[in-house]
Design an enzyme around this catalytic site. Structure first.
Site, PDB file in Angstrom:
ATOM      1  N   HIS A 137      -9.746  -1.331  -7.738  1.00 53.13           N
ATOM      2  CA  HIS A 137      -8.677  -2.635  -8.197  1.00 53.13           C
ATOM      3  C   HIS A 137      -9.504  -4.163  -8.051  1.00 53.13           C
ATOM      4  O   HIS A 137     -10.046  -3.612  -7.938  1.00 53.13           O
ATOM      5  CB  HIS A 137      -7.425  -2.429  -8.327  1.00 53.13           C
ATOM      6  CG  HIS A 137      -6.709  -3.519  -8.831  1.00 53.13           C
ATOM      7  ND1 HIS A 137      -6.609  -5.409  -8.730  1.00 53.13           N
ATOM      8  CD2 HIS A 137      -4.990  -3.361  -9.452  1.00 53.13           C
ATOM      9  CE1 HIS A 137      -5.459  -5.500  -9.599  1.00 53.13           C
ATOM     10  NE2 HIS A 137      -5.050  -4.649 -10.712  1.00 53.13           N
ATOM     11  N   ASP A 214      -6.072  -0.268   0.585  1.00 52.94           N
ATOM     12  CA  ASP A 214      -5.272  -1.448  -0.080  1.00 52.94           C
ATOM     13  C   ASP A 214      -3.480  -0.156  -1.317  1.00 52.94           C
ATOM     14  O   ASP A 214      -4.327   0.332  -1.713  1.00 52.94           O
ATOM     15  CB  ASP A 214      -6.147  -1.620  -1.370  1.00 52.94           C
ATOM     16  CG  ASP A 214      -5.313  -1.912  -2.561  1.00 52.94           C
ATOM     17  OD1 ASP A 214      -3.592  -1.852  -2.813  1.00 52.94           O
ATOM     18  OD2 ASP A 214      -5.987  -2.411  -4.089  1.00 52.94           O
ATOM     19  N   GLN A 217      -0.194   0.740  -4.891  1.00 56.48           N
ATOM     20  CA  GLN A 217       0.120   2.309  -5.699  1.00 56.48           C
ATOM     21  C   GLN A 217       0.477   3.675  -4.425  1.00 56.48           C
ATOM     22  O   GLN A 217       1.299   4.069  -5.161  1.00 56.48           O
ATOM     23  CB  GLN A 217      -1.067   3.362  -6.741  1.00 56.48           C
ATOM     24  CG  GLN A 217      -1.538   2.443  -7.654  1.00 56.48           C
ATOM     25  CD  GLN A 217      -0.585   1.552  -8.604  1.00 56.48           C
ATOM     26  OE1 GLN A 217       0.164   2.268  -9.219  1.00 56.48           O
ATOM     27  NE2 GLN A 217      -0.580   0.452  -9.281  1.00 56.48           N
ATOM     28  N   LYS A 240       5.544  -3.416  -6.781  1.00 56.97           N
ATOM     29  CA  LYS A 240       5.158  -1.693  -7.235  1.00 56.97           C
ATOM     30  C   LYS A 240       6.138  -0.382  -6.833  1.00 56.97           C
ATOM     31  O   LYS A 240       6.786   0.463  -7.072  1.00 56.97           O
ATOM     32  CB  LYS A 240       4.272  -1.348  -7.315  1.00 56.97           C
ATOM     33  CG  LYS A 240       3.306  -2.610  -8.134  1.00 56.97           C
ATOM     34  CD  LYS A 240       1.314  -1.932  -7.941  1.00 56.97           C
ATOM     35  CE  LYS A 240       0.446  -2.768  -8.682  1.00 56.97           C
ATOM     36  NZ  LYS A 240       0.610  -3.202  -9.120  1.00 56.97           N
ATOM     37  N   CYS A 378      -7.474  -4.204 -14.854  1.00 53.72           N
ATOM     38  CA  CYS A 378      -8.359  -4.784 -13.542  1.00 53.72           C
ATOM     39  C   CYS A 378      -8.752  -3.636 -13.227  1.00 53.72           C
ATOM     40  O   CYS A 378      -8.800  -3.901 -11.973  1.00 53.72           O
ATOM     41  CB  CYS A 378      -7.131  -4.670 -12.724  1.00 53.72           C
ATOM     42  SG  CYS A 378      -5.897  -6.411 -13.799  1.00 53.72           S
TER      43      CYS A 378
END
Lengths: 420, 151
Positions: A137, A214, A217, A240, A378
């Site tokens: 991302h 990261d 998600q 999220k 993104c």
């Protein structure tokens, strides 16, 4: 009144998720859009909120809100207790050793920027390398680009194959003794690829790199134990994970965080200030300058307890079943190509339809009550890798069912009727 | 929402499926490249001006139906016009697609002609950039800017 810090609830083992009951906990899902029942398939962008999260934020403001870490008065104590309770919720959920390692931020993007600036400026120098992957991302690309530009370091990118899987041999080859930082996502937001984070971390650590994952998600979808992953930093967002926006987390290893200079200066991050010298506060407050998103943090705690009450294993099993069903159904749609076909996948169905621009797909789907995201997500380098300007992306939340995917496929029929 | 057919009118779908003047002008006197980073639309507009008037205009690139149809219909609408007349037409077009949605199509300037079919765009704010990208790019091609972005 007592402190509003409920005990964590544990999901009963072995039972499948009662999705019908769970859906009823989400007020926003009860509506119709353009006269059709809402089918929300955009949770990778941001997830909807269950009533307990909405109530936690509302209760904070209605019953005990005050600034934290400051007042001797009752409300300040209650707010502080609730906010620090949420920090403990995060610690437990991600398997961290201590709440000192749990830093509240505005979200994943701020968490990564914090590391790139506070850790990066001190530890990355001319000729050093930062390694990322081709499926990141923008928020896990741009902070490193900025750092590398400033420090005259080199940003390297491990490639992905046609399925959207990181080519591990190439990844390993790109690691060198100059690799100071290795940063990659746990789950790709544009493709759904689940990276073998434990293996990638081990490879990077072997070369002496510091590893940031990261987890934006992954955190709401996959059971997580940061110590088991073995990384040094793990970043994620509240919004999220069925919590509020404007709150997120950076987890970092204590010894690394301790050695890092503060990031932003201000209140709360200090022990004492004089014009001659300022003593910085201890972890995690050293990295939390200013009044934070207090109610947001508290509501994130509620979201985490809610996830725990459902059970992450059961959430994973449910979403995986819906993802598999959706994959099968979408592949039956004439002219449809899935973008991102990793055997290890979670949450995301990105696709293109021959001859029809994703923007038009999204518009017609919206008229059918089906909410998806269209565009580059993104992740422009991912789009470039596949030679497409954009995709249509249906992404799952814990509340989605096979029926939602059926509704998507029916609506895609309408798209083909109009543009075919 | 009003019917999606307000947005995707037959004329627009026809130009989407069979875009007019989608080609390169080899001896163009101006050209510009426009991008809409939000949806990944890319358009190059070619223009040939003689004696102060547009004698040929074309476009190439990839985009959604609204930007493709807008580019296609724009090339038909501006032929024979001066740069100043193109500018005025763009202003009328821009007013059309950015009108308050409760006034959709009510104030379509007569000189817009067929372009009035884009009146439905104003009810879909995210599509305004799609419709206006070709026009911004044409304007840049006429003034000698080689790239524009809707962002």
């Amino acid at each position: 009144m007592s402190a509003p810090v409920p005990a964590p609830s544990v999901a009963p083992a072995g039972l499948a998720l009662d999705v019908a009951a769970l859906r009823a906990e989400f007020p926003v899902l009860r509506q119709r859009v353009h006269g059709k029942p809402l089918v929300f398939l955009d949770s990778a962008a941001s997830a909807q909120k269950p009533q307990v999260v909405i109530d936690a934020e509302r209760r904070c403001y209605e019953e005990y809100y005050a600034n934290i870490h400051r007042g001797v008065h009752k409300l300040s104590q209650l707010s502080t207790e609730a906010y620090e309770g949420a920090r403990e919720d995060v610690r437990r959920f991600i398997g961290a050793a201590s709440t000192k390692e749990v830093i509240f931020t505005r979200g994943t993007t701020e968490s990564i920027n914090l590391v790139a600036q506070a850790w990066g400026r001190k530890n990355v120098g001319p000729g050093d390398e930062v390694l990322i992957t081709a499926l990141e991302h923008h928020s896990n690309i741009v902070p490193w680009q900025m750092l590398c530009e400033e420090r005259h370091a080199k940003l390297k990118v491990a490639p992905i194959d046609d399925r959207g899987v990181v080519i591990l041999e190439e990844f390993e080859k790109q690691l060198s003794v100059r690799t100071k930082m290795c940063a990659f996502s746990h789950v790709s937001n544009a493709l759904g690829t689940v990276n073998p984070v434990k293996q990638m971390t081990a490879m990077a650590k072997k070369r002496g790199a510091v590893v940031l994952v990261d987890g934006a998600q992954a955190m709401p979808r996959i059971p997580l134990d940061v110590q088991d992953v073995g990384c040094d930093f793990y970043a994620f967002s509240g919004h999220k994970a069925y919590g509020p926006s404007g709150i997120g987390v950076l987890w970092g290893r204590r010894e690394l965080l301790q050695a890092m200079p503060p990031w932003q200066g201000g209140g709360d991050m200090i022990l004492s200030v004089s014009f001659g010298k300022t003593l910085y506060n201890e972890l995690p407050y050293k990295f939390e300058a200013g009044t934070p998103n207090i109610a947001g943090g508290i509501a994130l705690g509620a979201a985490i307890r809610w996830l725990e009450s459902k059970g992450m294993e059961r959430i994973l099993a449910h979403e995986d079943a819906v993802l598999r069903y959706g994959t099968q159904q979408l592949l039956k749609v004439p002219g449809l190509t899935l973008v991102g076909t990793s055997p290890e996948k979670a949450g995301v169905l990105s696709f293109v339809l021959a001859g029809i621009h994703p923007h038009d797909i999204g518009q017609v789907l919206d008229a059918e009550g089906v909410a998806i995201r269209t565009g580059h997500h993104c992740a422009q380098p991912v789009m470039d890798r596949f030679g497409i300007p954009a995709t249509a992306r249906a992404s799952l939340g814990v509340y989605n069912t096979n029926e939602d995917l059926d509704a998507l496929v029916r609506a895609l029929g309408k798209v083909r009727e109009m543009f075919g | 929402m009003s019917d999606l057919r307000e947005l995707y009118q037959e004329v627009i779908l026809d130009h989407t499926k069979k875009p007019r003047n989608k080609r390169v002008i080899a001896d163009a006197t101006g050209q510009s490249h426009g991008v809409n980073p939000l949806c990944g639309d890319k358009a190059t507009v070619y223009v040939k001006v003689e004696d102060g008037r547009v004698v040929d205009v074309s476009f190439d690139g990839q985009g959604c139906s609204i930007s493709t149809a807008s580019a296609s219909m724009m090339t038909e609408a501006v032929r024979g016009k001066t740069a100043a007349e193109v500018e005025t037409l763009f202003e009328r077009f821009h007013a059309l697609v950015t009108a308050p949605s409760d006034q959709a199509g009510q104030n379509a300037a007569p000189e817009l002609g067929k372009l009035a079919v884009f009146s439905g765009v104003c009810e879909f704010p995210v599509r305004v950039k799609c419709a206006s990208l070709p026009w911004h790019t044409l304007k840049a091609a006429l003034t000698g800017d080689d790239a524009v972005s809707t962002e």
